[in-house]
Design a protein around this motif. Structure first.
Motif, short mmCIF file in Angstrom:
data_model
loop_
_atom_site.label_atom_id
_atom_site.label_comp_id
_atom_site.label_asym_id
_atom_site.label_seq_id
_atom_site.Cartn_x
_atom_site.Cartn_y
_atom_site.Cartn_z
N LEU A 103 -8.15 -8.46 2.63
CA LEU A 103 -8.95 -8.29 1.42
C LEU A 103 -8.18 -8.76 0.18
O LEU A 103 -8.75 -9.42 -0.70
N ALA A 104 -6.89 -8.45 0.11
CA ALA A 104 -6.09 -8.91 -1.02
C ALA A 104 -6.02 -10.44 -1.04
O ALA A 104 -6.10 -11.07 -2.10
N ASN A 105 -5.91 -11.02 0.14
CA ASN A 105 -5.85 -12.47 0.29
C ASN A 105 -7.10 -13.13 -0.29
O ASN A 105 -7.04 -14.16 -0.96
N LYS A 106 -8.26 -12.50 -0.08
CA LYS A 106 -9.52 -13.11 -0.46
C LYS A 106 -9.99 -12.74 -1.86
O LYS A 106 -10.63 -13.54 -2.54
N TYR A 107 -9.69 -11.53 -2.31
CA TYR A 107 -10.28 -11.04 -3.55
C TYR A 107 -9.28 -10.78 -4.65
O TYR A 107 -9.65 -10.31 -5.72
N CYS A 108 -8.03 -11.09 -4.39
CA CYS A 108 -6.99 -10.89 -5.40
C CYS A 108 -6.01 -12.06 -5.28
O CYS A 108 -4.81 -11.86 -5.12
N THR A 109 -6.55 -13.27 -5.35
CA THR A 109 -5.79 -14.46 -4.98
C THR A 109 -4.52 -14.65 -5.80
O THR A 109 -3.45 -14.92 -5.26
N ALA A 110 -4.61 -14.49 -7.13
CA ALA A 110 -3.44 -14.73 -7.99
C ALA A 110 -2.32 -13.73 -7.68
O ALA A 110 -1.15 -14.11 -7.57
N ALA A 111 -2.68 -12.46 -7.53
CA ALA A 111 -1.67 -11.44 -7.22
C ALA A 111 -1.11 -11.67 -5.82
O ALA A 111 0.09 -11.47 -5.58
N HIS A 112 -1.98 -12.07 -4.89
CA HIS A 112 -1.52 -12.34 -3.53
C HIS A 112 -0.50 -13.48 -3.53
O HIS A 112 0.52 -13.42 -2.83
N LYS A 113 -0.75 -14.50 -4.32
CA LYS A 113 0.20 -15.62 -4.42
C LYS A 113 1.55 -15.14 -4.94
O LYS A 113 2.61 -15.59 -4.49
N LEU A 114 1.51 -14.21 -5.91
CA LEU A 114 2.75 -13.65 -6.45
C LEU A 114 3.53 -12.92 -5.36
O LEU A 114 4.75 -13.09 -5.24
N ILE A 115 2.84 -12.12 -4.56
CA ILE A 115 3.52 -11.38 -3.49
C ILE A 115 4.09 -12.34 -2.45
O ILE A 115 5.22 -12.18 -1.99
N VAL A 116 3.30 -13.37 -2.09
CA VAL A 116 3.76 -14.36 -1.11
C VAL A 116 5.02 -15.07 -1.62
O VAL A 116 5.96 -15.33 -0.88
N ALA A 117 5.02 -15.37 -2.93
CA ALA A 117 6.13 -16.13 -3.51
C ALA A 117 7.40 -15.29 -3.66
O ALA A 117 8.51 -15.83 -3.64
N THR A 118 7.25 -13.98 -3.81
CA THR A 118 8.42 -13.15 -4.14
C THR A 118 8.89 -12.24 -3.01
O THR A 118 10.05 -11.82 -3.00
N ALA A 119 8.02 -11.93 -2.06
CA ALA A 119 8.40 -10.99 -0.99
C ALA A 119 8.68 -11.73 0.31
O ALA A 119 7.93 -12.63 0.70
N GLN A 120 9.73 -11.34 0.99
CA GLN A 120 10.06 -11.97 2.27
C GLN A 120 9.07 -11.59 3.36
O GLN A 120 8.86 -12.34 4.30
N ASP A 121 8.46 -10.43 3.24
CA ASP A 121 7.50 -9.98 4.25
C ASP A 121 6.27 -9.42 3.53
O ASP A 121 6.28 -8.28 3.05
N VAL A 122 5.22 -10.22 3.45
CA VAL A 122 4.02 -9.84 2.72
C VAL A 122 3.37 -8.61 3.33
O VAL A 122 2.95 -7.68 2.63
N MET A 123 3.26 -8.59 4.66
CA MET A 123 2.57 -7.47 5.31
C MET A 123 3.32 -6.16 5.13
O MET A 123 2.71 -5.09 5.06
N ASP A 124 4.64 -6.23 5.04
CA ASP A 124 5.41 -5.02 4.79
C ASP A 124 5.07 -4.44 3.42
O ASP A 124 4.94 -3.23 3.25
N VAL A 125 4.90 -5.31 2.44
CA VAL A 125 4.52 -4.86 1.10
C VAL A 125 3.14 -4.22 1.14
O VAL A 125 2.92 -3.13 0.59
N TYR A 126 2.21 -4.87 1.81
CA TYR A 126 0.83 -4.37 1.84
C TYR A 126 0.68 -3.11 2.70
O TYR A 126 -0.32 -2.40 2.58
N SER A 127 1.67 -2.83 3.55
CA SER A 127 1.56 -1.63 4.39
C SER A 127 1.57 -0.36 3.55
O SER A 127 1.18 0.71 4.04
N ASP A 128 1.98 -0.45 2.29
CA ASP A 128 2.03 0.72 1.41
C ASP A 128 0.77 0.90 0.57
O ASP A 128 0.74 1.77 -0.30
N TRP A 129 -0.28 0.12 0.83
CA TRP A 129 -1.42 0.13 -0.10
C TRP A 129 -2.05 1.51 -0.23
O TRP A 129 -2.46 1.90 -1.33
N GLN A 130 -2.14 2.27 0.85
CA GLN A 130 -2.72 3.61 0.75
C GLN A 130 -1.87 4.51 -0.13
O GLN A 130 -2.38 5.32 -0.90
N ARG A 131 -0.57 4.35 -0.02
CA ARG A 131 0.33 5.19 -0.81
C ARG A 131 0.20 4.88 -2.30
O ARG A 131 0.38 5.77 -3.13
N TRP A 132 -0.05 3.62 -2.64
CA TRP A 132 -0.25 3.32 -4.07
C TRP A 132 -1.33 4.23 -4.65
O TRP A 132 -1.16 4.79 -5.72
#
Length: 555
Positions: free
Chosen positions: A171-200
């Motif tokens: 969903l982030a990939n499709k509906y939050c493209t600019a922020a997703h690009k930022l995470i892809v560019a800065t994080a070594q493991d994108v899915m690890d970052v997104y695994s915390d979404w519920q905790r946010w």
């Protein structure tokens, strides 16, 4: 104070303005749509007792299992809680994924009560394999419960109804493209970052914000959590751009640093974003319908199960990176970094797979027949093309090329809405199915607005609220286009192949056309992907590769 019946666990000295009850003292509403607006606008947000009463009504209306543990079960198991002092030394179950119990303005002994409630819930729901939001939900509902037993019953009804967590990354990939690009560019493991979404949402947000989210969640269901998480990601990007003067640090960092940075931002969000502003942003995002998100989850889980990954194992997915290994990956067209970027676009269930080279013109020659023979039996596939001008483009193709044979001698299009085309050089860009960004071009039996205003998750505020039945034919745009009422067939021409050529994208042109010798190609705008030419409109192919997706967990 009047709220004491529902506030015995609350440290009122920490509640600030929320400790001062004001505004309406009752809710007199029978219309579901109106009730949704009241929740979104914070109608009962300033009256703790009224909020508690509304929660009782909403939770009682949740449809759940025939036998769901209630307050009496809790009292039978725990004995007389009034004579026992709860202990915060009770360990939290593994399925909360290490998330602690948020304080949320509770008394210290209330945190111990939360430990006790969660421990009892773990015993009553042995099938729970992943529920990282449970500590936060327990803390929140203690605010609006008269005792531990009532809190236990409320959470039991929610647990008995809700499904497991779904794929936030897609969903982030499709509906939050600019922020997703930022995470892809800065994080070594994108899915690890997104695994915390519920905790946010349920854990890191301050109490003043998360309780407003809970207001709407109890009325509208889990889709609200996705909306808020995507909104938080958008605000985080805006924050990073502001801090870094619009430049942005594009250097990749350890994923834990990015996760800690997002967590710190969310915890301090009250200084820049009000609860009203957060909800306004969340509901301005046009997500898929609840039905479509559910089907996407089911598709993901089925694929993972076929790979031998159970829902329980996904709890440890923070240890599973994108399956691309830069040390072993080798392509004559793209670098490991470029392939990593492409992998971040791919649906999450396939991103867990290793790239497997199926066909390359440098080894197998320039033959369409050999292309088919090496690619058939593999689904999905990734097509990469380098032109003689050094441009690089390609396509993610969701369906086995063998599907082309179903049309006999007649050429026809096939594939699904997960297909997309892209270019890497001279600049990196992806073009998805046009219906994803313009859902008004298609409908799945019902429009999204109709579905949104219909019954929320089958829930009923009370028996007087009539809710129409949901048609059985609603399906996700990630599935076959035949399930949608498309304005034009041109919007669903994903892939086609015969003895003379392969085609990706159709309608007023083709995104990619490759001849039978895999030597010459054309590209142009097409209706299906609404893309510009991916390189020079007529080009010569220097090299063509096709990659499959090998189960990274099999070994």
């Amino acid at each position: 104070m009047a709220e004491e019946d529902y506030g015995s666990f609350v440290d009122w000295n920490q509640m600030g303005d929320l400790a001062k009850s004001s505004g309406p003292t009752k809710v007199d509403c029978k219309d579901l749509k109106e009730f949704k607006q009241m929740a979104r606008q914070g109608y009962w947000a300033k009256n703790h007792k009224l909020r508690a009463q509304v929660y009782q009504q909403l939770i009682k209306a949740i449809p759940c299992r025939t036998v769901t543990p209630d307050a009496a079960v809790y009292r039978d198991i725990m004995g007389n809680a009034a004579t026992k002092k709860p202990s915060s030394n009770i360990p939290l179950p593994e399925f909360v994924d290490g998330n602690p119990i948020p304080r949320y303005c509770l008394k210290p002994e209330a945190v111990a009560s939360a430990h006790q409630i969660i421990s009892c819930l773990a015993g009553q729901f042995p099938d729970i394999s992943h529920c990282p939001s449970l500590p936060a939900v327990t803390s929140l509902l203690l605010h609006f419960s008269v005792d531990e037993a009532q809190c236990f019953e409320h959470i039991s009804r929610i647990l008995a109804y809700e499904s497991s967590c779904m794929t936030f990354g897609d969903l982030a990939n499709k509906y939050c493209t600019a922020a997703h690009k930022l995470i892809v560019a800065t994080a070594q493991d994108v899915m690890d970052v997104y695994s915390d979404w519920q905790r946010w949402v349920l854990g890191d947000l301050p109490f003043s914000h998360v309780v407003r989210v809970l207001d709407v969640y109890l009325v509208e269901g889990y889709k609200v959590l996705y909306r808020v998480a995507v909104a938080l990601l958008k605000f985080y990007r805006k924050h990073k751009i502001g801090v870094q003067g619009g430049q942005g640090n594009q250097q990749q960092q350890d994923s834990n640093k990015i996760k800690a940075d997002i967590q710190a931002f969310v915890k301090g969000i009250a200084s820049t974003v009000t609860p009203d502003k957060l909800l306004e942003k969340a509901f301005s995002i046009r997500l898929l319908s609840r039905k479509e998100i559910t089907l996407l989850q089911l598709t993901n889980e089925k694929s993972l199960q076929q790979k031998g990954i159970t829902v329980k194992q996904k709890r440890s997915r923070r240890n599973v990176q994108l399956a691309l290994n830069p040390d072993t990956f080798s392509s004559e067209i793209v670098s490991a970094k470029e392939m990593h970027d492409i992998w971040s676009w791919i649906p999450e269930r396939f991103a867990l797979c290793q790239p497997q080279l199926l066909f390359t013109t440098s080894t197998h020659g320039c033959s369409l027949n050999r292309f088919y023979s090496h690619c058939e039996g593999h689904e999905p596939t990734l097509l990469l093309i380098r032109t003689t001008d050094a441009d690089v483009c390609g396509a993610f193709l969701s369906t086995d090329w063998e599907e082309r044979k179903r049309g006999g001698n007649k050429s026809s299009f096939f594939g699904t809405g997960e297909c997309f085309v892209f270019r890497l050089k001279p600049e990196m860009e992806r073009y998805e199915w046009v219906v994803i960004s313009h859902p008004e071009l298609a409908s799945s039996i019902k429009t999204q607005d109709q579905e949104e205003t219909a019954a929320s998750e089958g829930r009923n505020l009370d028996n007087s609220l009539e809710q129409p039945e949901k048609p059985p034919g609603e399906l996700s745009p990630f599935l076959s286009a035949r399930h949608f009422n498309l304005n034009s067939k041109n919007t669903s021409m994903f892939m086609s192949g015969n003895v003379d050529s392969i085609i990706v994208g159709g309608g007023d042109g083709n995104a990619l056309y490759i001849d039978s010798e895999l030597n010459h190609g054309r590209t142009g705008r097409c209706t299906t992907f609404d893309n510009p030419p991916l390189c020079a409109e007529s080009f010569q192919i220097s090299l063509l590769e096709v990659w499959g997706f090998q189960d990274a967990m099999a070994s």
